[in-house]
Design a protein around this motif. Structure first.
Motif, PDB file in Angstrom:
ATOM      1  N   MET A   1      44.465 -45.746 -86.287  1.00  0.00           N
ATOM      2  CA  MET A   1      43.113 -45.581 -86.343  1.00  0.00           C
ATOM      3  C   MET A   1      42.729 -44.347 -85.830  1.00  0.00           C
ATOM      4  O   MET A   1      43.282 -43.685 -85.366  1.00  0.00           O
ATOM      5  CB  MET A   1      42.457 -46.649 -85.232  1.00  0.00           C
ATOM      6  CG  MET A   1      43.073 -46.396 -83.922  1.00  0.00           C
ATOM      7  SD  MET A   1      42.281 -47.571 -82.644  1.00  0.00           S
ATOM      8  CE  MET A   1      40.802 -46.700 -82.299  1.00  0.00           C
ATOM      9  N   SER A   2      41.545 -43.759 -86.229  1.00  0.00           N
ATOM     10  CA  SER A   2      40.827 -42.399 -86.201  1.00  0.00           C
ATOM     11  C   SER A   2      40.751 -42.418 -84.407  1.00  0.00           C
ATOM     12  O   SER A   2      40.134 -43.638 -83.806  1.00  0.00           O
ATOM     13  CB  SER A   2      39.648 -42.322 -86.873  1.00  0.00           C
ATOM     14  OG  SER A   2      40.184 -42.065 -88.088  1.00  0.00           O
ATOM     15  N   ASP A   3      40.651 -41.270 -83.912  1.00  0.00           N
ATOM     16  CA  ASP A   3      40.460 -41.271 -82.520  1.00  0.00           C
ATOM     17  C   ASP A   3      38.764 -41.058 -82.209  1.00  0.00           C
ATOM     18  O   ASP A   3      38.151 -40.761 -83.196  1.00  0.00           O
ATOM     19  CB  ASP A   3      41.328 -40.052 -81.832  1.00  0.00           C
ATOM     20  CG  ASP A   3      40.757 -38.931 -82.504  1.00  0.00           C
ATOM     21  OD1 ASP A   3      40.896 -38.574 -83.553  1.00  0.00           O
ATOM     22  OD2 ASP A   3      40.602 -37.917 -81.744  1.00  0.00           O
ATOM     23  N   ALA A   4      38.511 -40.780 -80.938  1.00  0.00           N
ATOM     24  CA  ALA A   4      37.032 -40.696 -80.792  1.00  0.00           C
ATOM     25  C   ALA A   4      36.528 -39.292 -81.281  1.00  0.00           C
ATOM     26  O   ALA A   4      35.355 -39.418 -81.726  1.00  0.00           O
ATOM     27  CB  ALA A   4      36.678 -40.945 -79.312  1.00  0.00           C
ATOM     28  N   LYS A   5      37.246 -38.361 -81.125  1.00  0.00           N
ATOM     29  CA  LYS A   5      36.687 -37.031 -81.396  1.00  0.00           C
ATOM     30  C   LYS A   5      36.431 -36.947 -83.033  1.00  0.00           C
ATOM     31  O   LYS A   5      35.594 -36.505 -83.624  1.00  0.00           O
ATOM     32  CB  LYS A   5      37.507 -35.977 -81.040  1.00  0.00           C
ATOM     33  CG  LYS A   5      37.123 -34.589 -81.522  1.00  0.00           C
ATOM     34  CD  LYS A   5      35.648 -34.257 -81.046  1.00  0.00           C
ATOM     35  CE  LYS A   5      35.330 -33.001 -81.794  1.00  0.00           C
ATOM     36  NZ  LYS A   5      34.025 -32.371 -81.357  1.00  0.00           N
TER      37      LYS A   5
ATOM     38  N   VAL B   1      29.790 -45.926 -92.326  1.00  0.00           N
ATOM     39  CA  VAL B   1      29.267 -47.370 -92.726  1.00  0.00           C
ATOM     40  C   VAL B   1      27.852 -47.240 -93.111  1.00  0.00           C
ATOM     41  O   VAL B   1      27.336 -47.907 -94.156  1.00  0.00           O
ATOM     42  CB  VAL B   1      29.745 -48.188 -91.781  1.00  0.00           C
ATOM     43  CG1 VAL B   1      28.914 -49.588 -92.094  1.00  0.00           C
ATOM     44  CG2 VAL B   1      31.177 -48.421 -91.870  1.00  0.00           C
ATOM     45  N   ALA B   2      26.834 -46.477 -92.380  1.00  0.00           N
ATOM     46  CA  ALA B   2      25.444 -46.455 -92.690  1.00  0.00           C
ATOM     47  C   ALA B   2      24.948 -45.979 -94.150  1.00  0.00           C
ATOM     48  O   ALA B   2      24.312 -46.449 -94.882  1.00  0.00           O
ATOM     49  CB  ALA B   2      24.748 -45.917 -91.312  1.00  0.00           C
ATOM     50  N   GLU B   3      25.929 -44.805 -94.352  1.00  0.00           N
ATOM     51  CA  GLU B   3      25.571 -44.225 -95.648  1.00  0.00           C
ATOM     52  C   GLU B   3      26.185 -44.978 -96.660  1.00  0.00           C
ATOM     53  O   GLU B   3      25.468 -45.181 -97.799  1.00  0.00           O
ATOM     54  CB  GLU B   3      26.747 -42.901 -95.566  1.00  0.00           C
ATOM     55  CG  GLU B   3      25.834 -41.717 -94.868  1.00  0.00           C
ATOM     56  CD  GLU B   3      24.721 -41.174 -95.415  1.00  0.00           C
ATOM     57  OE1 GLU B   3      24.450 -41.181 -96.474  1.00  0.00           O
ATOM     58  OE2 GLU B   3      23.729 -40.680 -94.537  1.00  0.00           O
ATOM     59  N   ALA B   4      27.147 -45.635 -96.520  1.00  0.00           N
ATOM     60  CA  ALA B   4      27.780 -46.592 -97.736  1.00  0.00           C
ATOM     61  C   ALA B   4      27.013 -47.656 -97.976  1.00  0.00           C
ATOM     62  O   ALA B   4      26.788 -48.361 -98.862  1.00  0.00           O
ATOM     63  CB  ALA B   4      29.165 -46.957 -97.236  1.00  0.00           C
TER      64      ALA B   4
ATOM     65  N   GLN C   1      32.075 -52.005 -90.734  1.00  0.00           N
ATOM     66  CA  GLN C   1      32.886 -51.022 -89.630  1.00  0.00           C
ATOM     67  C   GLN C   1      33.989 -51.908 -89.122  1.00  0.00           C
ATOM     68  O   GLN C   1      34.058 -52.970 -88.841  1.00  0.00           O
ATOM     69  CB  GLN C   1      31.811 -50.787 -88.495  1.00  0.00           C
ATOM     70  CG  GLN C   1      32.523 -49.890 -87.679  1.00  0.00           C
ATOM     71  CD  GLN C   1      31.794 -49.118 -86.520  1.00  0.00           C
ATOM     72  OE1 GLN C   1      30.373 -49.654 -86.701  1.00  0.00           O
ATOM     73  NE2 GLN C   1      31.985 -48.058 -85.893  1.00  0.00           N
ATOM     74  N   ALA C   2      35.283 -51.186 -89.533  1.00  0.00           N
ATOM     75  CA  ALA C   2      36.581 -51.565 -88.911  1.00  0.00           C
ATOM     76  C   ALA C   2      37.547 -50.577 -88.954  1.00  0.00           C
ATOM     77  O   ALA C   2      37.443 -49.309 -89.595  1.00  0.00           O
ATOM     78  CB  ALA C   2      37.024 -52.930 -90.152  1.00  0.00           C
TER      79      ALA C   2
ATOM     80  N   ASP D   1      34.921 -48.635 -92.897  1.00  0.00           N
ATOM     81  CA  ASP D   1      35.400 -47.412 -92.343  1.00  0.00           C
ATOM     82  C   ASP D   1      35.067 -47.510 -90.882  1.00  0.00           C
ATOM     83  O   ASP D   1      34.211 -48.380 -90.382  1.00  0.00           O
ATOM     84  CB  ASP D   1      34.224 -46.478 -92.964  1.00  0.00           C
ATOM     85  CG  ASP D   1      34.908 -45.070 -92.940  1.00  0.00           C
ATOM     86  OD1 ASP D   1      35.060 -44.367 -93.826  1.00  0.00           O
ATOM     87  OD2 ASP D   1      34.812 -44.389 -91.606  1.00  0.00           O
ATOM     88  N   ALA D   2      35.802 -46.827 -90.134  1.00  0.00           N
ATOM     89  CA  ALA D   2      35.748 -46.880 -88.377  1.00  0.00           C
ATOM     90  C   ALA D   2      34.261 -46.166 -87.941  1.00  0.00           C
ATOM     91  O   ALA D   2      34.081 -46.465 -86.982  1.00  0.00           O
ATOM     92  CB  ALA D   2      36.931 -46.298 -87.966  1.00  0.00           C
TER      93      ALA D   2
END
Length: 197
Positions: free
Chosen positions: A1-5, A75-78, A88-89, A69-70
């Motif tokens: 998963m992607s990190d917070a930054k 997600v708002a754009e899509a 969002q996931a 998308d995480a």
């Protein structure tokens, strides 16, 4: 998963990123190969969909598309795209089994640590129906690092990914190489591959 930054960069730059990727000729050949490998009306997962650019193309091809998308910003754009099922996931939250004819993972898995890649690929293989098709796009190189924007990246060779897919019953049929500037403006080498179950 992607990190917070990494997620913060995408959340804050979602609109700018969306404008940048609306036209991506470097990915056109890979998209055409993916579409050609799928049956009419296929059910497709866009993994790490970003602003939905590729999901839009896939829907235009007549496919049923689920997009995840995480990044909340992405997600708002899509979600602005009519008819797109987007949520969002994270990669590790994919629980589907024998659901998708194809999975489009276009330059998304590169934000996951290399140690997590085998697990992510196993989840994707499980989510595909028998004979399903998996597209993966990654940046070419070795190791892990952060770019000037602070995004985390894991780098691979096509052979490295091919070896990870083989035990999952996925055979790589096509590989493409190229180089292009990313969101940070740096030109970097990349590759895409198409694997079949």
């Amino acid at each position: 998963m992607s990190d917070a930054k990494t997620l913060q960069v995408y959340d804050e730059g979602a609109a700018e990123y969306a404008a940048m990727v609306r036209q991506d000729p470097d990915g056109a050949a890979s998209l055409e190969a993916f579409v050609a490998a799928l049956p009419q009306g296929a059910h497709v997962l866009d993994l790490g969909c970003g602003p939905g650019t590729w999901a839009q193309h896939l829907m235009a091809a007549g496919f049923r598309v689920d997009a995840i998308d995480a990044s909340a910003g992405m997600v708002a754009e899509a979600a602005r795209l009519p008819g797109l099922n987007v949520r969002q996931a994270r990669f590790d939250e994919i629980e589907a089994k024998d659901v998708y004819d194809g999975i489009w993972a276009n330059f998304s898995l590169l934000h996951a640590p290399k140690a997590e890649m085998p697990g992510h690929l196993a989840r994707l293989a499980r989510a595909l129906i028998p004979g399903g098709v998996l597209h993966i796009g990654l940046k070419q190189g070795t190791g892990e690092s952060r770019d000037s924007l602070g995004r985390f990246y894991a780098y691979y060779s096509a052979g490295e990914v091919t070896a990870l897919l083989a035990p999952l019953g996925l055979s790589v049929r096509e590989i493409r190489h190229g180089a292009a500037p990313g969101f940070d403006g740096v030109v970097a080498p990349w590759f895409t591959l198409l694997a079949h179950g």
